[in-house]
Structures are given as structure tokens and as C-alpha cells.
Motif scaffolding. Structure first.
Motif, PDB file in Angstrom:
ATOM      1  N   ASN A  49      28.647  68.474  36.292  1.00  0.00           N
ATOM      2  CA  ASN A  49      28.440  68.298  35.013  1.00  0.00           C
ATOM      3  C   ASN A  49      27.111  67.903  34.491  1.00  0.00           C
ATOM      4  OD1 ASN A  49      31.178  68.924  34.126  1.00  0.00           O
ATOM      5  ND2 ASN A  49      31.938  66.862  34.240  1.00  0.00           N
ATOM      6  N   TYR A  50      26.188  67.466  35.283  1.00  0.00           N
ATOM      7  CA  TYR A  50      25.050  67.032  35.138  1.00  0.00           C
ATOM      8  C   TYR A  50      23.771  68.070  35.302  1.00  0.00           C
ATOM      9  CZ  TYR A  50      26.312  62.156  34.869  1.00  0.00           C
ATOM     10  OH  TYR A  50      27.125  61.024  34.701  1.00  0.00           O
ATOM     11  N   GLN A  51      24.356  69.410  35.804  1.00  0.00           N
ATOM     12  CA  GLN A  51      23.535  70.443  35.988  1.00  0.00           C
ATOM     13  C   GLN A  51      23.057  70.960  34.671  1.00  0.00           C
ATOM     14  OE1 GLN A  51      22.311  71.360  39.255  1.00  0.00           O
ATOM     15  NE2 GLN A  51      22.926  69.316  39.224  1.00  0.00           N
ATOM     16  N   GLY A  85      24.531  70.130  42.892  1.00  0.00           N
ATOM     17  CA  GLY A  85      24.786  68.597  42.521  1.00  0.00           C
ATOM     18  C   GLY A  85      23.872  68.011  43.572  1.00  0.00           C
ATOM     19  N   VAL A  86      24.352  66.780  43.794  1.00  0.00           N
ATOM     20  CA  VAL A  86      23.614  65.850  44.687  1.00  0.00           C
ATOM     21  C   VAL A  86      24.273  66.031  46.109  1.00  0.00           C
ATOM     22  CG1 VAL A  86      22.504  64.641  42.978  1.00  0.00           C
ATOM     23  CG2 VAL A  86      24.576  63.771  43.849  1.00  0.00           C
ATOM     24  N   HIS A  87      23.529  65.421  47.231  1.00  0.00           N
ATOM     25  CA  HIS A  87      23.907  65.603  48.383  1.00  0.00           C
ATOM     26  C   HIS A  87      25.258  65.067  49.065  1.00  0.00           C
ATOM     27  CE1 HIS A  87      23.445  64.977  53.010  1.00  0.00           C
ATOM     28  NE2 HIS A  87      22.645  66.173  52.864  1.00  0.00           N
ATOM     29  N   ALA A 109      17.994  65.925  47.016  1.00  0.00           N
ATOM     30  CA  ALA A 109      18.661  65.502  45.875  1.00  0.00           C
ATOM     31  C   ALA A 109      19.730  64.428  46.151  1.00  0.00           C
ATOM     32  CB  ALA A 109      19.678  66.724  45.524  1.00  0.00           C
ATOM     33  N   GLY A 110      19.224  63.431  46.176  1.00  0.00           N
ATOM     34  CA  GLY A 110      19.958  61.991  46.919  1.00  0.00           C
ATOM     35  C   GLY A 110      20.752  61.191  45.472  1.00  0.00           C
ATOM     36  N   CYS A 111      21.072  59.908  45.794  1.00  0.00           N
ATOM     37  CA  CYS A 111      21.462  59.338  44.711  1.00  0.00           C
ATOM     38  C   CYS A 111      21.356  57.844  45.027  1.00  0.00           C
ATOM     39  CB  CYS A 111      23.057  59.524  44.546  1.00  0.00           C
ATOM     40  SG  CYS A 111      24.275  58.310  43.722  1.00  0.00           S
ATOM     41  N   SER A 112      21.103  57.020  43.955  1.00  0.00           N
ATOM     42  CA  SER A 112      20.661  55.655  44.018  1.00  0.00           C
ATOM     43  C   SER A 112      21.936  55.071  44.776  1.00  0.00           C
ATOM     44  CB  SER A 112      20.033  54.863  42.748  1.00  0.00           C
ATOM     45  OG  SER A 112      21.088  54.941  42.027  1.00  0.00           O
ATOM     46  N   LEU A 113      22.960  55.320  44.174  1.00  0.00           N
ATOM     47  CA  LEU A 113      24.272  54.470  44.642  1.00  0.00           C
ATOM     48  C   LEU A 113      24.325  54.853  46.354  1.00  0.00           C
ATOM     49  CD1 LEU A 113      26.765  55.137  41.568  1.00  0.00           C
ATOM     50  CD2 LEU A 113      25.713  52.879  42.619  1.00  0.00           C
ATOM     51  N   VAL A 138      33.132  57.914  45.835  1.00  0.00           N
ATOM     52  CA  VAL A 138      32.419  59.199  46.514  1.00  0.00           C
ATOM     53  C   VAL A 138      31.042  59.224  46.561  1.00  0.00           C
ATOM     54  CG1 VAL A 138      34.404  60.770  46.399  1.00  0.00           C
ATOM     55  CG2 VAL A 138      32.859  60.558  44.461  1.00  0.00           C
ATOM     56  N   ASN A 139      30.182  58.446  45.707  1.00  0.00           N
ATOM     57  CA  ASN A 139      28.842  58.671  45.683  1.00  0.00           C
ATOM     58  C   ASN A 139      28.117  57.648  46.936  1.00  0.00           C
ATOM     59  OD1 ASN A 139      29.844  59.181  43.191  1.00  0.00           O
ATOM     60  ND2 ASN A 139      27.756  58.753  42.185  1.00  0.00           N
ATOM     61  N   THR A 140      28.631  58.305  48.170  1.00  0.00           N
ATOM     62  CA  THR A 140      27.919  57.459  49.391  1.00  0.00           C
ATOM     63  C   THR A 140      28.004  58.645  50.337  1.00  0.00           C
ATOM     64  OG1 THR A 140      30.452  57.116  49.730  1.00  0.00           O
ATOM     65  CG2 THR A 140      29.334  55.044  49.209  1.00  0.00           C
ATOM     66  N   ARG A 195      23.626  50.321  42.203  1.00  0.00           N
ATOM     67  CA  ARG A 195      23.594  50.521  40.796  1.00  0.00           C
ATOM     68  C   ARG A 195      23.242  52.129  40.685  1.00  0.00           C
ATOM     69  NH1 ARG A 195      21.801  45.563  38.247  1.00  0.00           N
ATOM     70  NH2 ARG A 195      23.217  44.290  39.160  1.00  0.00           N
ATOM     71  N   CYS A 196      23.685  52.662  39.685  1.00  0.00           N
ATOM     72  CA  CYS A 196      23.215  54.067  39.377  1.00  0.00           C
ATOM     73  C   CYS A 196      21.810  53.776  38.355  1.00  0.00           C
ATOM     74  CB  CYS A 196      24.168  54.903  38.503  1.00  0.00           C
ATOM     75  SG  CYS A 196      23.507  56.154  37.682  1.00  0.00           S
ATOM     76  N   GLU A 197      20.896  54.551  39.037  1.00  0.00           N
ATOM     77  CA  GLU A 197      19.569  54.319  38.384  1.00  0.00           C
ATOM     78  C   GLU A 197      19.654  55.062  37.052  1.00  0.00           C
ATOM     79  OE1 GLU A 197      17.720  56.827  41.581  1.00  0.00           O
ATOM     80  OE2 GLU A 197      16.581  57.348  39.866  1.00  0.00           O
ATOM     81  N   VAL A 198      20.411  55.870  36.593  1.00  0.00           N
ATOM     82  CA  VAL A 198      20.505  56.421  35.294  1.00  0.00           C
ATOM     83  C   VAL A 198      21.305  55.664  34.349  1.00  0.00           C
ATOM     84  CG1 VAL A 198      21.371  58.732  34.055  1.00  0.00           C
ATOM     85  CG2 VAL A 198      20.567  58.630  36.395  1.00  0.00           C
ATOM     86  N   HIS A 199      22.503  55.264  34.787  1.00  0.00           N
ATOM     87  CA  HIS A 199      23.376  54.452  33.884  1.00  0.00           C
ATOM     88  C   HIS A 199      22.754  53.106  33.672  1.00  0.00           C
ATOM     89  CE1 HIS A 199      25.691  57.964  34.859  1.00  0.00           C
ATOM     90  NE2 HIS A 199      25.925  57.947  33.336  1.00  0.00           N
ATOM     91  N   GLU A 200      22.470  52.385  34.654  1.00  0.00           N
ATOM     92  CA  GLU A 200      22.176  51.067  34.452  1.00  0.00           C
ATOM     93  C   GLU A 200      21.172  50.557  33.281  1.00  0.00           C
ATOM     94  OE1 GLU A 200      20.305  48.947  37.857  1.00  0.00           O
ATOM     95  OE2 GLU A 200      18.499  50.368  37.813  1.00  0.00           O
ATOM     96  N   PRO A 283      16.949  62.121  38.008  1.00  0.00           N
ATOM     97  CA  PRO A 283      15.803  62.894  38.935  1.00  0.00           C
ATOM     98  C   PRO A 283      16.529  63.883  40.051  1.00  0.00           C
ATOM     99  CG  PRO A 283      15.515  60.563  39.407  1.00  0.00           C
ATOM    100  CD  PRO A 283      16.660  60.893  38.180  1.00  0.00           C
ATOM    101  N   HIS A 284      17.623  63.261  40.494  1.00  0.00           N
ATOM    102  CA  HIS A 284      18.039  63.763  41.766  1.00  0.00           C
ATOM    103  C   HIS A 284      18.966  65.148  41.486  1.00  0.00           C
ATOM    104  CE1 HIS A 284      17.030  60.099  43.575  1.00  0.00           C
ATOM    105  NE2 HIS A 284      17.908  59.474  42.598  1.00  0.00           N
ATOM    106  N   MET A 285      19.785  65.022  40.316  1.00  0.00           N
ATOM    107  CA  MET A 285      20.504  66.354  39.813  1.00  0.00           C
ATOM    108  C   MET A 285      19.294  67.230  39.188  1.00  0.00           C
ATOM    109  SD  MET A 285      23.818  66.215  39.644  1.00  0.00           S
ATOM    110  CE  MET A 285      25.037  64.856  39.970  1.00  0.00           C
TER     111      MET A 285
HETATM  112 FE1  SF4 Z   1      23.679  59.238  41.363  1.00  0.00          FE
HETATM  113 FE2  SF4 Z   1      23.563  58.029  39.008  1.00  0.00          FE
HETATM  114 FE3  SF4 Z   1      22.198  60.510  39.710  1.00  0.00          FE
HETATM  115 FE4  SF4 Z   1      24.995  60.364  39.559  1.00  0.00          FE
HETATM  116  S1  SF4 Z   1      23.585  59.937  37.879  1.00  0.00           S
HETATM  117  S2  SF4 Z   1      23.847  61.406  41.090  1.00  0.00           S
HETATM  118  S3  SF4 Z   1      25.154  57.983  40.334  1.00  0.00           S
HETATM  119  S4  SF4 Z   1      21.877  58.535  40.565  1.00  0.00           S
END
Ligand code: SF4
Ligand code: 13P
Length: 324
Positions: A49-51, A85-87, A109-113, A138-140, A195-200, A283-285
Motif C-alpha cells: 500500500n505504500y508504493q 515493497g521492501v526486502h 529496500a530495507g526497513c528500520s524495524l 513480519v517486518n524482520t 522503531r519504524c523510522e517513519v511512524h515514530e 525511504p526504503h519503500m
Molecule cells: Fe519499515 Fe517503517 Fe518503512 Fe514500513 S514504513 S517498511 S516499518 S521503515
């Protein structure tokens, strides 16, 4: 795949409210190439949904939140899956489709979580809390999932906690998701510090200011937001749950405390709803573009692989979640 291939020109009507005419010509060539390549390679594109709308609305075959993408990945019949999406999402698709080619257009395309925890961290937690089941978001990475008893997404985390029928669980790595779920259950939740760097970055003060400037606005928040944000929002849920809420409640004016593209993609379906746009970009998405999706299909890259010993254990944790 059968039937006529749609063309970029026939798709513009759908996206004109979120892609200005001046931007559209830059997308047309890649969209037409991707639509043809999907047919040639018997490929499907799964998009989160974030694309951005030119991906989400013009070339994706399957869209949704992390849970929907995992569920739908199980039923894919194509030979090739491109994960927009991300990895960790691409790894989940691969876990559920070990015999298919799964491609991610940008390996970074990673994820801070996902980056906040390692398999060794999980093993240490198990030593510290013997016998306490480990629920992994699942964000692992697949290697962290392999150390877990069961996975969850933001869409089913409470149901997963309840399904275990135990007084105490470890839920990792998102501290805020764990705190937000903890507020809805008597089960004790031991959290990690991811933490999610976007939502925090969203704050309760942001919401107060929005409500003052736009009286009556409906505020929806993702459960990766800090608990103080969720506490003052009208509703908190996964990206799919926020979208469903808008479809059901049809608020006159809404703001989504989440990633920026989400509002564009939902707005297309609900022209009667006014979307306010304070949001944070992931930034990852945003590493995924039409250009690198096209290259992924042309050059068969980047192929997602998972060590079979890791994959077997990680798949079990994901499938156990999907059986709930
Ligand atoms: Fe990870 Fe947050 Fe980006 Fe989702 S929005 S992929 S949780 S950094
Ligand atoms: P959803 O599962 O709600 O789509 O969330 C995924 C994600 O990465 C949110 O930041």
C-alpha cells in the motif's frame, strides 16, 4: 495470462486525480514495457500500500498490507513474482513460494524495524525468558523469523497473541506495536526496542494541531505510531484496516498518520473523501520505481534467496500465523 494487454493511455483516467498530467508522460514508456514483460515472463507484481500510484494503480496485480500480500502470495500461479515493497516482504513471498523466482527491484529496500534485531538477540531473549513464546512481526529478516514461534502483522497481532492462550509473550521487534497491542489485552507483553523510522516521528501534538486547524477531521493512525498518537487518533489499524475504515465510514475529511503514498492510493477509490496530507515518506519503500521494476523483469534481478535451513523454520512461523 490471456486477453488484451492494457496500455498506459487506457490507465490514465484511473490515476488522474493523483498523478498530474505533466508527470504522466515520464511514466508511459515504463508502464507499457512492464505490462508487456509481465505477459512475456508469466510474472505478477505484488505491491504494498505504500508504493507510489504509478506502481500501485498501473502495473501491480496484487496489492495490500503485509498480511494480504503474504496470504495472496500463497495462491500465486505465475512463474515470477516481483515484489514492489521492501526486502522482508520479498523474503516472505519467497518463503511461501520456494519454487518460484521472486525478484526485488532494489536490494537496498530495507526497513528500520527489520534492521533493529538479529537472530542472536532472539536467542538471548529466549534464554532470559525461558518458555515464553516469541511472536515476531513480519517486518524482520527470514533468519529472525526462523528463531520465532509464530509471526504476526499489524493486521493480526492481537489475534496472534490471543491464539497462544498464555499469560506472557515476547513480541518483537516493534516496541510501539507491542505497547499498542498491550493496551488491548491482559496478556503481558515483553517488547524489544525497534522503531519504524517513519511512524515514530508522528506526535500527539501533530494531531492536536490538525484537529484545531480542521475541526471534525477523522484521524487514522498505524499501530507502529507511538502509543500517545494512537491514544488520540479516532482509529488505529494496519494499512488495509485504515483503507477499510474509510470505505465503511466515508469520513468527509480524513488524515492518515502513516506513509505518504497511502493517501494517494486510497483517495483514488474515494473521490468523495477529502484527504489532508501531512505524512512521512518511507525511504526504503521509495527505492522501488517503475524503472527498476522494468529492469528487474528484463534482467531477472535481484533474485531473492534464503538458506534452506533458515527457510524451513521461518516458513513454519509465517504459515502458523496464516492458519489463524
Ligand atoms: Fe519499515 Fe517503517 Fe518503512 Fe514500513 S514504513 S517498511 S516499518 S521503515
Ligand atoms: P502493514 O502491514 O500495515 O501494511 O504495514 C507494513 C509496514 O511496513 C508499515 O510500516
Amino acid at each position: 495470462m490471456t486477453g488484451a494487454i492494457p496500455t498506459a493511455a487506457s490507465l490514465y483516467e484511473r490515476v488522474r486525480r493523483v498523478i498530474p498530467p505533466i508527470q504522466w508522460p515520464a511514466f508511459v514508456d515504463d508502464i507499457d514495457a512492464i505490462l508487456a514483460l509481465k505477459r512475456e515472463r508469466n510474472a505478477v507484481i505484488l505491491a504494498h500500500n505504500y508504493q507510489t500510484p504509478e506502481i500501485f494503480l498501473c502495473v501491480a496485480d496484487i496489492v495490500g498490507d503485509s498480511l494480504a500480500l503474504a496470504r495472496k502470495a500463497m495462491r500465486v500461479e505465475a512463474d515470477v513474482i516481483v515484489l514492489a515493497g521492501v526486502h522482508f516482504m520479498a523474503e516472505t513471498a519467497k518463503l511461501l513460494n520456494p519454487d518460484k523466482t521472486v525478484l526485488i527491484p532494489d536490494l537496498a529496500a530495507g526497513c528500520s524495524l527489520a534492521d533493529s534485531i538479529t537472530p542472536a538477540d532472539v536467542r538471548l531473549l529466549r534464554q532470559r525468558y525461558p518458555g515464553v513464546p516469541v511472536i515476531t512481526y513480519v517486518n524482520t529478516s527470514a533468519s529472525v523469523k526462523a528463531e520465532s514461534d509464530i509471526c504476526c502483522t499489524s493486521g493480526n497481532a492481537l489475534a496472534v497473541v490471543k491464539s497462544l492462550s498464555v499469560p506472557r509473550v515476547i513480541m518483537l521487534p516493534d516496541e510501539y506495536l507491542a505497547m499498542n497491542i498491550s493496551a488491548q489485552t491482559k496478556v503481558e507483553i515483553i517488547a524489544w526496542t525497534g522503531r519504524c523510522e517513519v511512524h515514530e516521528r508522528f506526535t500527539a501534538a501533530d494531531i492536536r494541531e490538525l484537529r484545531e486547524a480542521h475541526p471534525g477531521v477523522t484521524v487514522l493512525a498505524h499501530p507502529e505510531c507511538p502509543p500517545e498518537v494512537v491514544a488520540v487518533a479516532d482509529f488505529a489499524g494496519s494499512t488495509a484496516a485504515m483503507s477499510d475504515y474509510i470505505g465503511r465510514q466515508k469520513p468527509a475529511r480524513v488524515v492518515l498518520m502513516t506513509e505518504c503514498s497511502m493517501s494517494d492510493n486510497v483517495a483514488v477509490e474515494h473521490p468523495e473523501v477529502e484527504f489532508l496530507r501531512p505524512c512521512n515518506l518511507c525511504p526504503h519503500m521509495k527505492r522501488i520505481t517503475l524503472a527498476n521494476i522494468r529492469t528487474a523483469l528484463e534482467e531477472n534481478r535481484h533474485i531473492v534467496t534464503i538458506d534452506p535451513r533458515v527457510a524451513e523454520r521461518a516458513r513454519w512461523a509465517v504459515e502458523r500465523m496464516l492458519f489463524i
